[in-house]
Scaffold this active site. Sequence first.
Site, short mmCIF file in Angstrom:
data_model
loop_
_atom_site.label_atom_id
_atom_site.label_comp_id
_atom_site.label_asym_id
_atom_site.label_seq_id
_atom_site.Cartn_x
_atom_site.Cartn_y
_atom_site.Cartn_z
N ASP A 64 -4.34 -8.35 -4.48
CA ASP A 64 -4.81 -9.44 -3.24
C ASP A 64 -4.76 -10.89 -4.18
O ASP A 64 -4.46 -11.78 -3.55
CB ASP A 64 -5.92 -8.94 -2.60
CG ASP A 64 -5.43 -7.80 -1.34
OD1 ASP A 64 -4.33 -8.12 -0.81
OD2 ASP A 64 -6.15 -7.08 -1.33
N CYS A 94 -9.29 -3.67 -10.93
CA CYS A 94 -8.92 -2.34 -10.27
C CYS A 94 -7.42 -2.61 -9.53
O CYS A 94 -6.93 -1.76 -8.84
CB CYS A 94 -9.91 -1.92 -9.48
SG CYS A 94 -10.19 -2.76 -8.17
N HIS A 128 0.62 -1.15 0.04
CA HIS A 128 -0.12 0.01 0.12
C HIS A 128 0.80 1.26 0.14
O HIS A 128 0.36 2.28 -0.55
CB HIS A 128 -1.27 -0.07 1.07
CG HIS A 128 -2.22 -0.93 0.77
ND1 HIS A 128 -2.40 -2.11 1.19
CD2 HIS A 128 -3.04 -0.79 -0.15
CE1 HIS A 128 -3.64 -2.66 0.60
NE2 HIS A 128 -3.88 -1.92 -0.10
N GLU A 165 -11.15 -10.64 -4.92
CA GLU A 165 -9.62 -10.59 -4.69
C GLU A 165 -9.35 -11.62 -3.98
O GLU A 165 -8.09 -11.68 -3.50
CB GLU A 165 -9.24 -9.05 -3.93
CG GLU A 165 -10.25 -8.53 -3.09
CD GLU A 165 -9.91 -7.48 -2.53
OE1 GLU A 165 -8.59 -6.76 -2.75
OE2 GLU A 165 -10.64 -6.83 -1.60
C1 PEP Z 1 -6.48 -5.23 -5.09
O1 PEP Z 1 -6.36 -5.83 -4.06
O2 PEP Z 1 -6.02 -5.36 -6.21
C2 PEP Z 1 -7.16 -3.63 -4.82
C3 PEP Z 1 -7.44 -2.99 -5.65
O3 PEP Z 1 -7.07 -3.47 -3.61
P1 PEP Z 1 -6.09 -2.84 -2.44
O4 PEP Z 1 -4.72 -2.70 -3.45
O5 PEP Z 1 -6.36 -1.60 -2.05
O6 PEP Z 1 -6.02 -4.23 -1.60
MG MG Z 2 -7.16 -5.65 -2.17
#
Ligand code: PEP
Ligand code: MG
Length: 565
Positions: free
Chosen positions: A448, A495, A183, A424
Site C-alpha cells: 500500500d 511485511c 490481493h 502503509e
Molecule cells: C501491505 O500493504 O504491504 C500489506 C502488507 O498489507 P496488504 O497487502 O494486506 O494490504
Molecule cells: Mg496494506
Amino acid sequence: MMEKSGIGIFPGIVVGRAAVFNHMVQDSVEHALADDSSAELRSFEEARESVLSSIRSLKPATDEEKAMLGVYESMLSDPDYLALIRENITERRYTASWAVEAATEKYTAALAALGDAYFAERIADIKDAESRLLAAISGMVAEIAVTEPSIIIADYLMPTELMQMDRKHVLGLLLDGGGPTSHIAILAHSYEIPAIVGLGDISSSADDGSIVAMDAKDGVAVLDPDEKTVRSFRARRGIAIRNEAELRKEAEHPAITADGHRIHLMCNIEGTDGIEGAIAAGAEGIGLFRTEFLALKDFGSEESRAAVYAEAAKRMGPYGPVTFRTYDLGGDKMADGMDNGEANPILGWRAVRFCMERRDIFRSQLMSILRASALSPSVRLMFPMISGSEELLEVLAFLEDVKDECRKKGIVFDENMKVGTMIEVPSAAITADIIADHVDFMSIGTNDLIQYTIAVDRGNEKIAHLYSPLHPAVLRLLKYVADSAKKKGVTVSICGEMAGQAEYAPLLVGLGFDELSMTAHSVLEVRKRIRSLDWESCADFADRVLSLPDATSIENALREYNGKA
Ligand code: PEP
Ligand code: MG
C-alpha cells in the site's frame, strides 16, 4: 497456438486443461432468432432454478442486503415477468438471454415511468438479478466450481472466489487483470498456486477444456500449444522441481549474513492453514496474520475466532511472535454486505476507518485477540491503514476500553501484549517518529505504501509497469521509518511483498531492516540470499543508492550489486 505474456506471481510450470470463467456476460446477449425454442426455454428454466437456489443459500448480513435478495426472489417468481420471458421465447422465438433482456427492459421502463423514488432504486437490483440470470444462461460464471484438475482462466477473481474453490484441483491461475500486489495475487502466492496476472484478454481467447501451458516464473502462457511446446514445458518443469528441492534444504539454516548479522524472517498468513508451511520454511514467527480473509464470508463469534487465533499462537508461538492484524476490510476485500458502491474504495471506508464505525465488529475482534493472548505470550496486535498519530491514539483508546471491559467481565488477557501499527500510508511514514512514541513495533506495508506514494493502483495491470518499489520517494520513506524506529527504540519490520523478493534483500538489509515478513515460499529464497550478503557492504550500498535520482538508476545499481555480491 497463441502465446500471451503477463506478470508472474508464483512460479510454476504447468500443462493442463483450461477452466474458463468470465464475469463479463452482459455483452454476450445474442439478438438472433433461436433454432430450437424448446431448448432455449429449458435453458431459461434451468438458469432461473439455479439462480433462485443460489440466492436462497445466501445469508444476508444487513437489512439492505435482505431487501436486495428479496427483490431478486420476487423478480424471479413474478408471474407477469416470467410470462413475458416465456412468451418471448415460445412465440417470438428469441434466444433465452434475449428474452430475459427484453422482458427486463420492459419491466424496468414501466417502473421508471411510475416516477417513484423507491421503485427507481429497485431498478438497480432488478438489473443485478437480470445479470445473474444472463450469467447462468450463458453458463459462464454461475458458481465457480472446479471439479477436476484445471488451470483457471478468468477475467478477474475475487479473493472469496479463490478461497471457495477446491484448491487441490487448481493447477494454475491465469487472469486478464490484476497487479503483482493485488490481493488475489497475494492469495495465489500464499496458496502456492502458479499464477500469472495482467494477461489482457486471455479469458476471451481461451476455450473451456482446451490445453494450456504456463510458465509463471517468466509470465508466459500458451493456449493450444503444439506437441513440441508441451514437451519443452514438461522438461523445464522437471528442472524447476529439482531446483525447488534444493531450495527447501535452506530451511535448516538461520538467516545470518556472511559477516554475522542476524536477520529475522517471519511469515505472512491468511489463516491457520498457512502455519505448517511457515514452520517448514523455518520462519521465526508470523509477522502478518491477515485476519480479514477469515471474515470475508462470515465474521464468526468472539469465541470461535478466539479459538482460531489461539490455535495459531500456540502452534507458531515456540518459533516467534504471532502478529494479528485487525480487519483490513474494504478496498478489494469487501466483507458480505460491506460494498456500498464507493467511487474510490482504496481511499475509502476501509480498515480502521470501517472498524471504528462498526465498533461492534471491532470490539468483538479485539476481544478475541485479547482472549488468545492469555494462552500464548507470542500474541501481538497490529492496526492497518493508520494515517497518523491522532487516528492511532483513537484506536488505542478504544483498545483500552475493550481491555477494561475484559477486566470487568473477568476475561483474562496478557496485560503485556505488544501492540503495533502498520506503516502503509505516506502520512504515517512521514510522521513515523511521532507514531513510534505510542507503539511497541511498526511494520511497513510496502504494497500500500508504494501505491499511495506514487499514486499507482496496485491492482491495475494497465499501470503495473509504473508500480515501482525502487522509486527514490519510496526508499526515502523506508529509510526514514527505519531511522525513526531505531531512535525511539521501537522494533521495525517490512511485511509487504517487497520483503519477499530476494533481489531487494541487499537494499532492505542495508537500509537497516533486520525483520522481514513474507510468504513461506519466499522465506527460502530470501534466506539463501541473506546468507550470501555482507551486512557492512549492504549498508554502504544502501547509502549510495539513496543519492540516485530515479528508479531506473537504482534498479541498475541493484542489478549490478546482485550480479557481484
Ligand atoms: C501491505 O500493504 O504491504 C500489506 C502488507 O498489507 P496488504 O497487502 O494486506 O494490504
Ligand atoms: Mg496494506
